[in-house]
Scaffold this motif. Structure first.
Motif, PDB file in Angstrom:
ATOM      1  N   TYR A 183      21.741   0.371 -28.484  1.00 53.39           N
ATOM      2  CA  TYR A 183      21.276   1.177 -27.350  1.00 53.39           C
ATOM      3  C   TYR A 183      19.851   0.757 -26.992  1.00 53.39           C
ATOM      4  N   PHE A 184      19.551   0.761 -25.705  1.00 49.71           N
ATOM      5  CA  PHE A 184      18.166   0.662 -25.255  1.00 49.71           C
ATOM      6  C   PHE A 184      17.912   1.787 -24.266  1.00 49.71           C
ATOM      7  N   VAL A 185      16.781   2.507 -24.461  1.00 49.25           N
ATOM      8  CA  VAL A 185      16.438   3.639 -23.604  1.00 49.25           C
ATOM      9  C   VAL A 185      15.000   3.479 -23.123  1.00 49.25           C
ATOM     10  N   LYS A 233      24.129  -8.918 -23.982  1.00 55.68           N
ATOM     11  CA  LYS A 233      25.009  -8.390 -22.941  1.00 55.68           C
ATOM     12  C   LYS A 233      25.658  -7.067 -23.348  1.00 55.68           C
ATOM     13  N   GLU A 234      25.930  -6.885 -24.659  1.00 60.12           N
ATOM     14  CA  GLU A 234      26.660  -5.700 -25.112  1.00 60.12           C
ATOM     15  C   GLU A 234      25.772  -4.466 -25.251  1.00 60.12           C
ATOM     16  N   THR A 235      24.476  -4.619 -25.144  1.00 58.44           N
ATOM     17  CA  THR A 235      23.582  -3.476 -25.301  1.00 58.44           C
ATOM     18  C   THR A 235      23.875  -2.412 -24.245  1.00 58.44           C
ATOM     19  N   ILE A 236      23.993  -1.156 -24.692  1.00 56.67           N
ATOM     20  CA  ILE A 236      24.170  -0.022 -23.779  1.00 56.67           C
ATOM     21  C   ILE A 236      22.786   0.415 -23.321  1.00 56.67           C
ATOM     22  N   ARG A 237      22.567   0.418 -22.005  1.00 60.67           N
ATOM     23  CA  ARG A 237      21.240   0.703 -21.462  1.00 60.67           C
ATOM     24  C   ARG A 237      21.251   2.061 -20.775  1.00 60.67           C
ATOM     25  N   ARG A 238      20.278   2.889 -21.138  1.00 61.54           N
ATOM     26  CA  ARG A 238      20.185   4.243 -20.580  1.00 61.54           C
ATOM     27  C   ARG A 238      18.748   4.527 -20.155  1.00 61.54           C
ATOM     28  N   ASP A 248      17.329   0.184 -37.947  1.00 53.91           N
ATOM     29  CA  ASP A 248      17.497  -1.275 -37.882  1.00 53.91           C
ATOM     30  C   ASP A 248      17.966  -1.746 -36.501  1.00 53.91           C
ATOM     31  N   ASN A 249      17.236  -1.319 -35.476  1.00 56.35           N
ATOM     32  CA  ASN A 249      17.495  -1.761 -34.093  1.00 56.35           C
ATOM     33  C   ASN A 249      18.786  -1.222 -33.492  1.00 56.35           C
ATOM     34  N   TYR A 250      19.411  -0.238 -34.144  1.00 63.28           N
ATOM     35  CA  TYR A 250      20.580   0.381 -33.506  1.00 63.28           C
ATOM     36  C   TYR A 250      20.161   0.987 -32.161  1.00 63.28           C
ATOM     37  N   LEU A 251      19.011   1.667 -32.186  1.00 61.60           N
ATOM     38  CA  LEU A 251      18.422   2.183 -30.953  1.00 61.60           C
ATOM     39  C   LEU A 251      17.026   1.608 -30.824  1.00 61.60           C
ATOM     40  N   VAL A 252      16.723   1.054 -29.656  1.00 64.61           N
ATOM     41  CA  VAL A 252      15.362   0.637 -29.327  1.00 64.61           C
ATOM     42  C   VAL A 252      14.955   1.407 -28.082  1.00 64.61           C
TER      43      VAL A 252
END
Length: 645
Positions: free
Chosen positions: A612-614, A638-643, A586-590
């Protein structure tokens, strides 16, 4: 954006962090073998804090050791950069199942599972090699570094691909007979302990050859105070003539809890055979009334008129019509006979899950209640509804159309018996020596019986079958193929046998197949500073930091553990402006691993507000996209963790 590590944690580093949190004065720095500064523990200070007198060196003390024990401990702590690659073609219900079947060396698999199943497994059952002199142990080498060994031994090629079977026979002629077995079992149990939940339990099957060593290892890893007990399983009714002094009818199962608690295990009562009569001579005729749904019978569906008697020996007289639908009495029915029980006793026993059966001759029989608040006995045999190896083999042969595909399987009834000890209907059950996948079969069977939602994780090395065996000739070249096919057949059979049960269609009999392989990432990803410049020249936007034979889904499954997502997480594949995008849990990781990603794609992903976005390194269409990347996410999520990788 930061790069993902794409390898498991170094447990030594984690331990240093934990000790440093408790004793910050013991933290120091040193120059490691690569010439870099790293954190370390000042053991002299730690000794001063932990004891008045330090036990070390040649001083006598109680200890359990063997050659290369220190290396076995280090091996449990070292990280791995290997990955689990999904195989949809061999899976069942890949997109919806919560079950996993993993092929590969179980030590590396356990390290990968430790990333996202830490403290989440309620029960572990394993049936490891018994070290009989004829079976296999895993080919771990401790005299040299594991990486060096893998490269020099030919076990893996330069790309990290496995080239030979990582198992070897451990015969009694080997001077390291017990040592090799201990070096095999120790690191695997050490990692397995990390996976157990605080109220979790591990059951280990073993025989006479290594029972003493296994208990010593178990006491050291799990703690002697967490030892639950040792069960004796009556494994064989007709043992082969291989034991010249005594017939070995017993195998052992030892159990440890992660943290021993005061909750009692619920055992099973002794059960009378279904042919035992429900009646016996008494002083007078009696009447018992059985509520609707309380009697199971093999009578054909229909109405049976009152007045019908059974045999002369057990004359059950029907006092009202009996209506049978789907093998169950659909109406309350009364019988007259010389019964053992009075009505109040029958009613009480029915509440306690007593099972009543009615044969074609109208003879009533019974089985006692399955559950008993008393502790289970330490003898596991037919009195607690657990069958023998012979029966297990016969059942498995029947499942495979009378083909003998696996020698000496464990009975399903043994595993369902153990599963009931910690009867959590939503637990995760792990077996990392899964063999013919009896544990998976038992999990599905018990879920069908009580409506539970237990999930299984099976791990098995693809050990080759003998070319002369029935299994090989039937098309099963290795044990994994047997295990997967068993789960397919058992799941289908369980659903057919329970087709009239409510919600049986929702029973999870699927499994997601994952296969251990070398990392998806090329060496340059892990050691960019050490990679010669000529190897990096000519890269097209660093395309070669990912191996050319790997798919986007391969990358996703190496990313998921680092984002703390279970490998059974629901995966949804979407298309955004022509690019393939994965939305996990459910969009936890995209994640998007396509090339030429522009602002439109980034904006739509940011609007999904993932945790998370990877994406791949330098996969943006232009430098302009990279310049605007953070601004887009800051505007929408803004809170999305980007990797990146």
């Amino acid at each position: 954006m930061e790069h993902l590590k794409m390898q498991t944690a170094d447990m030594a580093d984690r331990n240093i962090e934990q000790i440093g949190a408790l004793f910050p004065e013991c933290l120091t720095e040193r120059i490691n073998s690569n010439g870099r500064v790293e954190q370390a523990i000042d053991f002299d200070k730690l000794r001063q804090l932990l004891a008045h007198d330090v036990v070390e060196g040649p001083e006598q003390r109680y200890q359990f050791t063997w050659p290369d024990k220190r290396a076995a401990i280090r091996l449990a702590n070292t990280p791995t950069s290997k990955t689990l690659r999904p195989c949809r073609a061999e899976s069942v219900d890949f997109d919806t199942t919560q079950n996993l079947y993993i092929e590969g060396d179980n030590l590396d698999v356990l390290k990968l599972l430790r990333e996202n199943y830490l403290g989440k497994v309620k029960m572990i059952y394993i049936d490891p090699p018994y070290n009989t002199g004829n079976d296999f142990v895993y080919n771990d080498d401790f005299a040299q570094g594991k990486t060096d060994f893998e490269q020099r031994s030919g076990l893996f090629d330069e790309e990290g691909n496995q080239t030979i079977d990582p198992m070897q026979r451990n015969t009694e002629a080997n001077g390291r007979f017990h040592t090799d077995w201990l070096n095999m079992i120790y690191p695997r149990l050490k990692v397995a302990r990390d996976l157990l939940s605080d109220d979790g339990v591990i059951f280990i099957s073993i025989d006479d050859n290594e029972i003493e060593n296994l208990k010593k290892v178990g006491n050291e890893i799990f703690g002697e105070s967490n030892f639950v007990g040792q069960w004796n399983w009556f494994k064989s009714a007709t043992p082969p003539n291989l034991s010249y002094k005594i017939k070995k009818n017993i195998e052992y199962i030892i159990a440890y809890e992660k943290h021993k608690d005061n909750i009692r295990y619920s055992g099973l009562q002794k059960v009378s055979s279904s042919s035992d009569p429900f009646t016996k001579p008494q002083n007078s005729l009696k009447v018992l009334t059985f509520p609707a749904g309380s009697i199971q019978t093999n009578l054909k569906d229909g109405v049976y008129s009152k007045g019908i008697y059974g045999t002369d020996k057990f004359p059950n007289e029907l006092l009202n019509d009996l209506i049978v639908e789907n093998g169950i009495n659909s109406n309350a029915v009364s019988f007259r006979n010389k019964f053992i029980w009075v009505q109040s006793t029958l009613d009480e026993n029915l509440k306690q899950k007593l099972k009543v059966y009615l044969s074609k001759s109208l003879v009533l029989s019974y089985k006692r209640a399955e559950y008993n608040p008393e502790c289970p006995p330490n003898l596991i045999d037919q009195n607690v509804q657990v069958s023998t190896t012979e029966q297990a083999g016969s059942d498995l042969d029947s499942l495979f159309d009378k083909i003998s595909v696996f020698d000496y399987p464990k009975p399903v009834s043994l595993l369902t018996y153990l599963l009931r000890f910690k009867n959590d209907p939503s637990s995760i059950v792990l077996d990392f020596f899964s063999g013919s996948a009896t544990t998976a079969h038992a999990v599905m069977q018990l879920n069908a019986e009580d409506g539970g939602n237990r999930k299984f994780i099976m791990v098995q090395l693809p050990e080759k079958t003998d070319p002369n065996s029935e299994a090989y000739k039937a098309g099963y070249p290795n044990i994994c193929e047997i295990g997967k096919e068993r789960i397919r057949r058992a799941g289908k059979k369980i659903k057919e046998e329970n087709k009239d049960k409510e919600a049986i269609d929702r029973l999870d009999t699927g499994f997601r197949v994952l296969k251990l392989d070398s990392s998806n990432m090329a060496d340059v990803y892990y050691t960019p500073a050490e990679t010669p410049i000529e190897q990096t020249l000519g890269f097209e936007a660093f395309e070669d930091n990912i191996k050319p034979d790997r798919t986007a889904e391969d990358l996703l499954f190496q990313v998921m553990p680092e984002c703390n997502l279970p490998l059974s997480s629901r995966i949804e594949e979407r298309e955004i402006h022509g690019k393939k995008v994965y939305a996990v849990d459910d969009n936890y990781l995209v994640a998007c691993f396509d090339r030429d990603i522009d602002e439109l794609v980034i904006t739509e992903i940011a609007r999904m507000q993932p945790y998370y976005f990877v994406m791949r390194d330098a996969s943006a269409t232009t430098d302009n996209v990279l310049d605007n990347f953070d601004q887009i996410f800051n505007a929408y999520s803004k809170e999305t963790i980007r990797r990146i990788l």
